[in-house]
Design a protein around this motif. Structure first.
Motif, PDB file in Angstrom:
ATOM      1  N   PRO A 104       0.806  -1.223   0.000  1.00 61.67           N
ATOM      2  CA  PRO A 104       0.000   0.000   0.000  1.00 61.67           C
ATOM      3  C   PRO A 104       0.841   1.276   0.000  1.00 61.67           C
ATOM      4  CG  PRO A 104      -0.856  -1.568   1.595  1.00 61.67           C
ATOM      5  CD  PRO A 104       0.468  -2.099   1.136  1.00 61.67           C
ATOM      6  N   SER A 105       1.965   1.249   0.720  1.00 63.93           N
ATOM      7  CA  SER A 105       2.833   2.428   0.784  1.00 63.93           C
ATOM      8  C   SER A 105       3.459   2.734  -0.570  1.00 63.93           C
ATOM      9  CB  SER A 105       3.929   2.215   1.828  1.00 63.93           C
ATOM     10  OG  SER A 105       3.378   1.980   3.104  1.00 63.93           O
ATOM     11  N   ALA A 106       3.925   1.698  -1.249  1.00 63.67           N
ATOM     12  CA  ALA A 106       4.526   1.878  -2.570  1.00 63.67           C
ATOM     13  C   ALA A 106       3.504   2.413  -3.566  1.00 63.67           C
ATOM     14  CB  ALA A 106       5.107   0.553  -3.056  1.00 63.67           C
ATOM     15  N   GLU A 107       2.312   1.850  -3.536  1.00 64.18           N
ATOM     16  CA  GLU A 107       1.265   2.294  -4.461  1.00 64.18           C
ATOM     17  C   GLU A 107       0.887   3.751  -4.216  1.00 64.18           C
ATOM     18  OE1 GLU A 107      -1.892  -0.491  -3.924  1.00 64.18           O
ATOM     19  OE2 GLU A 107      -0.906  -2.080  -5.101  1.00 64.18           O
ATOM     20  N   MET A 108       0.813   4.151  -2.959  1.00 66.72           N
ATOM     21  CA  MET A 108       0.475   5.535  -2.640  1.00 66.72           C
ATOM     22  C   MET A 108       1.562   6.487  -3.128  1.00 66.72           C
ATOM     23  SD  MET A 108      -0.380   7.180   1.085  1.00 66.72           S
ATOM     24  CE  MET A 108      -0.895   8.893   1.242  1.00 66.72           C
ATOM     25  N   THR A 109       2.825   6.086  -2.977  1.00 68.91           N
ATOM     26  CA  THR A 109       3.942   6.917  -3.425  1.00 68.91           C
ATOM     27  C   THR A 109       3.885   7.144  -4.932  1.00 68.91           C
ATOM     28  OG1 THR A 109       5.310   6.048  -1.635  1.00 68.91           O
ATOM     29  CG2 THR A 109       6.453   7.140  -3.449  1.00 68.91           C
ATOM     30  N   LEU A 110       3.638   6.084  -5.692  1.00 68.97           N
ATOM     31  CA  LEU A 110       3.577   6.197  -7.145  1.00 68.97           C
ATOM     32  C   LEU A 110       2.378   7.031  -7.593  1.00 68.97           C
ATOM     33  CD1 LEU A 110       4.564   2.541  -8.072  1.00 68.97           C
ATOM     34  CD2 LEU A 110       5.954   4.605  -8.363  1.00 68.97           C
ATOM     35  N   THR A 111       1.312   6.998  -6.831  1.00 70.45           N
ATOM     36  CA  THR A 111       0.152   7.829  -7.152  1.00 70.45           C
ATOM     37  C   THR A 111       0.456   9.301  -6.922  1.00 70.45           C
ATOM     38  OG1 THR A 111      -1.400   6.062  -6.608  1.00 70.45           O
ATOM     39  CG2 THR A 111      -2.270   8.297  -6.583  1.00 70.45           C
ATOM     40  N   GLN A 112       1.121   9.612  -5.824  1.00 72.55           N
ATOM     41  CA  GLN A 112       1.393  11.007  -5.488  1.00 72.55           C
ATOM     42  C   GLN A 112       2.562  11.585  -6.283  1.00 72.55           C
ATOM     43  OE1 GLN A 112       1.389  12.267  -1.449  1.00 72.55           O
ATOM     44  NE2 GLN A 112      -0.208  10.862  -0.819  1.00 72.55           N
ATOM     45  N   LEU A 113       3.474  10.718  -6.747  1.00 74.56           N
ATOM     46  CA  LEU A 113       4.606  11.184  -7.558  1.00 74.56           C
ATOM     47  C   LEU A 113       4.728  10.264  -8.772  1.00 74.56           C
ATOM     48  CD1 LEU A 113       6.965  13.345  -7.411  1.00 74.56           C
ATOM     49  CD2 LEU A 113       8.411  11.405  -6.778  1.00 74.56           C
ATOM     50  N   PRO A 114       4.007  10.553  -9.860  1.00 78.99           N
ATOM     51  CA  PRO A 114       4.016   9.686 -11.045  1.00 78.99           C
ATOM     52  C   PRO A 114       5.390   9.537 -11.688  1.00 78.99           C
ATOM     53  CG  PRO A 114       2.148  11.184 -11.100  1.00 78.99           C
ATOM     54  CD  PRO A 114       3.040  11.650  -9.990  1.00 78.99           C
ATOM     55  N   GLU A 115       6.253  10.542 -11.510  1.00 81.06           N
ATOM     56  CA  GLU A 115       7.621  10.430 -12.035  1.00 81.06           C
ATOM     57  C   GLU A 115       8.564  11.205 -11.131  1.00 81.06           C
ATOM     58  OE1 GLU A 115       7.509  14.016 -15.333  1.00 81.06           O
ATOM     59  OE2 GLU A 115       7.070  11.969 -15.976  1.00 81.06           O
ATOM     60  N   GLY A 116       9.842  10.829 -11.210  1.00 85.28           N
ATOM     61  CA  GLY A 116      10.821  11.461 -10.334  1.00 85.28           C
ATOM     62  C   GLY A 116      11.386  10.456  -9.341  1.00 85.28           C
ATOM     63  N   PRO A 117      12.521  10.775  -8.711  1.00 88.58           N
ATOM     64  CA  PRO A 117      13.184   9.844  -7.807  1.00 88.58           C
ATOM     65  C   PRO A 117      12.434   9.687  -6.481  1.00 88.58           C
ATOM     66  CG  PRO A 117      14.344  11.926  -7.823  1.00 88.58           C
ATOM     67  CD  PRO A 117      13.291  12.015  -8.894  1.00 88.58           C
ATOM     68  N   ILE A 118      12.613   8.515  -5.872  1.00 91.06           N
ATOM     69  CA  ILE A 118      11.964   8.200  -4.602  1.00 91.06           C
ATOM     70  C   ILE A 118      13.029   7.769  -3.603  1.00 91.06           C
ATOM     71  CG2 ILE A 118      10.349   6.666  -3.415  1.00 91.06           C
ATOM     72  CD1 ILE A 118       8.913   6.359  -6.138  1.00 91.06           C
ATOM     73  N   ALA A 119      13.064   8.459  -2.475  1.00 91.55           N
ATOM     74  CA  ALA A 119      13.936   8.065  -1.377  1.00 91.55           C
ATOM     75  C   ALA A 119      13.091   7.405  -0.312  1.00 91.55           C
ATOM     76  CB  ALA A 119      14.652   9.281  -0.803  1.00 91.55           C
ATOM     77  N   VAL A 120      13.560   6.284   0.207  1.00 91.62           N
ATOM     78  CA  VAL A 120      12.851   5.558   1.252  1.00 91.62           C
ATOM     79  C   VAL A 120      13.745   5.519   2.480  1.00 91.62           C
ATOM     80  CG1 VAL A 120      11.728   3.414   1.927  1.00 91.62           C
ATOM     81  CG2 VAL A 120      11.748   4.101  -0.483  1.00 91.62           C
ATOM     82  N   ILE A 121      13.282   6.096   3.583  1.00 96.67           N
ATOM     83  CA  ILE A 121      14.037   5.966   4.828  1.00 96.67           C
ATOM     84  C   ILE A 121      13.356   4.883   5.667  1.00 96.67           C
ATOM     85  CG2 ILE A 121      15.024   8.272   4.838  1.00 96.67           C
ATOM     86  CD1 ILE A 121      12.846   9.147   6.787  1.00 96.67           C
ATOM     87  N   ALA A 122      14.174   3.979   6.189  1.00 97.05           N
ATOM     88  CA  ALA A 122      13.623   2.799   6.859  1.00 97.05           C
ATOM     89  C   ALA A 122      14.654   2.239   7.826  1.00 97.05           C
ATOM     90  CB  ALA A 122      13.235   1.753   5.814  1.00 97.05           C
ATOM     91  N   GLN A 187      10.889  17.741  -8.586  1.00100.53           N
ATOM     92  CA  GLN A 187      10.190  17.167  -7.444  1.00100.53           C
ATOM     93  C   GLN A 187      10.663  15.742  -7.178  1.00100.53           C
ATOM     94  OE1 GLN A 187       5.752  16.862  -7.526  1.00100.53           O
ATOM     95  NE2 GLN A 187       5.891  18.413  -5.924  1.00100.53           N
ATOM     96  N   LYS A 188      10.704  15.367  -5.906  1.00105.15           N
ATOM     97  CA  LYS A 188      11.056  14.010  -5.501  1.00105.15           C
ATOM     98  C   LYS A 188      10.221  13.643  -4.288  1.00105.15           C
ATOM     99  CE  LYS A 188      15.229  15.756  -3.147  1.00105.15           C
ATOM    100  NZ  LYS A 188      15.245  17.109  -3.747  1.00105.15           N
ATOM    101  N   ALA A 189      10.234  12.350  -3.948  1.00104.99           N
ATOM    102  CA  ALA A 189       9.431  11.866  -2.827  1.00104.99           C
ATOM    103  C   ALA A 189      10.318  11.278  -1.745  1.00104.99           C
ATOM    104  CB  ALA A 189       8.425  10.814  -3.298  1.00104.99           C
ATOM    105  N   LEU A 190       9.936  11.511  -0.507  1.00106.73           N
ATOM    106  CA  LEU A 190      10.573  10.878   0.631  1.00106.73           C
ATOM    107  C   LEU A 190       9.518  10.006   1.296  1.00106.73           C
ATOM    108  CD1 LEU A 190      13.011  10.549   2.546  1.00106.73           C
ATOM    109  CD2 LEU A 190      12.065  12.443   3.899  1.00106.73           C
ATOM    110  N   LEU A 191       9.660   8.704   1.143  1.00105.13           N
ATOM    111  CA  LEU A 191       8.707   7.748   1.703  1.00105.13           C
ATOM    112  C   LEU A 191       9.149   7.353   3.103  1.00105.13           C
ATOM    113  CD1 LEU A 191       6.411   5.674   1.696  1.00105.13           C
ATOM    114  CD2 LEU A 191       7.819   4.214   0.242  1.00105.13           C
ATOM    115  N   LEU A 192       8.271   7.545   4.069  1.00105.86           N
ATOM    116  CA  LEU A 192       8.563   7.160   5.448  1.00105.86           C
ATOM    117  C   LEU A 192       8.333   5.657   5.565  1.00105.86           C
ATOM    118  CD1 LEU A 192       6.824  10.128   7.333  1.00105.86           C
ATOM    119  CD2 LEU A 192       9.144   9.996   6.380  1.00105.86           C
ATOM    120  N   GLY A 193       9.409   4.904   5.395  1.00109.85           N
ATOM    121  CA  GLY A 193       9.323   3.451   5.326  1.00109.85           C
ATOM    122  C   GLY A 193       9.413   2.767   6.670  1.00109.85           C
ATOM    123  N   CYS A 194       8.938   3.435   7.705  1.00108.64           N
ATOM    124  CA  CYS A 194       8.851   2.865   9.044  1.00108.64           C
ATOM    125  C   CYS A 194       7.675   3.545   9.728  1.00108.64           C
ATOM    126  CB  CYS A 194      10.142   3.097   9.832  1.00108.64           C
ATOM    127  SG  CYS A 194      10.042   2.542  11.564  1.00108.64           S
TER     128      CYS A 194
END
Length: 285
Positions: A104-122, A187-194
């Protein structure tokens, strides 16, 4: 396994500590009529620095404790456990539905940022599994994804250190090397992976640039739970608010003191039950 499809049974939620309360908070808002039982395995915290086999072992026993009490669905509200133990839990506890936080987290990230780099902190365990990278690249093969270990932030969150100059300095020190590795597009995304990290969101926001979208995916997990309940005809039809039961394996006082911040309700009184988890080996490890 004898699985009873009783819609009034609680939804079980477990985490290594208090981080999963951020997911529980979203679940309670989306599904106010459902009953919940939350287990924080605080005696074995943190999971994120443990080996894969150990995390599977801990996750199996925490899940079995909840299932033995009687639940209709299990939410693995721990990224480390979701990244390495989800398949084992799905097999060992079938037909009880099991939902993790990675997909669910990955899917939400791709929805909010259709393109661009994604950083995941975990945590270290989640990063080593590369679960986020694999899940994201299945849906967006050319995406730049960098997973970054930040296990120290779990300790800050569990201690109730959520804001202030010292917390911001630690976050900046940990994230600066990450930004240096990322491309710098518009634009880029920071996914809170915890699930511990949402309580640090304000502090994180202060030290990152304005072109970064912070992804706090607790509500995407809640949406996935609602969808599974609906598909399995397990939605509780009661009209009254559901009951919440809290279990911990250690540290009742700390849970009472700090847990309210994860639930975004400083006036809430938490009365957890101290439990002992039986040690049983999973058939799949």
């Amino acid at each position: 396994m004898n699985f009873k499809t009783d819609t009034t049974l609680p939804i079980g939620v477990f985490d290594s500590g208090m981080g999963g309360l951020t997911v529980l908070n979203a679940l309670m808002q989306l599904l106010p009529n459902e009953n919940f039982i939350y287990l924080g395995d605080t005696a074995r915290l943190p999971y994120g620095t443990k080996s894969k086999d150990t995390v599977i072992h801990y996750s199996y026993n925490a899940s079995k404790h909840l299932i033995d009490r009687g639940i209709k669905l299990l939410v693995v509200a721990c990224n480390t456990a979701s990244s390495v133990a989800l398949e084992t839990l799905e097999r060992d506890f079938y037909p009880v539905p099991v939902i993790g936080v990675i997909q669910p987290s990955a899917e939400m990230t791709l929805t909010q940022l259709p393109e661009g780099p994604i950083a995941v902190i975990a945590t270290e365990g989640t990063v080593k599994s590369r679960a986020y990278t694999q899940t994201i690249l299945k849906q967006s093969p050319n995406r730049e994804v960098i997973e970054w270990p930040c296990s120290l932030l779990v300790a800050l969150a569990e201690e109730g250190w959520h804001s202030g100059p010292l917390v911001e300095d630690i976050i900046e020190h940990m994230l600066t090397p990450l930004w240096q590795q990322l491309d710098n597009p518009a634009q880029k995304a920071l996914l809170l992976g915890c699930t511990h990290f949402p309580v640090l969101k304000s502090a994180i926001q202060k030290v990152i640039d304005q072109n970064t979208i912070i992804i706090d995916s607790a509500f995407s997990v809640a949406d996935a739970v609602l969808a599974r309940l609906t598909a399995n005809n397990l939605v509780n039809q009661q009209s009254t608010c559901g009951k919440i039961q809290y279990l911990v394996t250690d540290g009742i006082e700390r849970f009472q003191r700090v847990g309210k911040f994860f639930l975004d309700s400083r006036n809430q009184v938490l009365s957890p039950e101290l439990v002992s988890i039986n040690i049983i080996k999973s058939t799949q490890t």
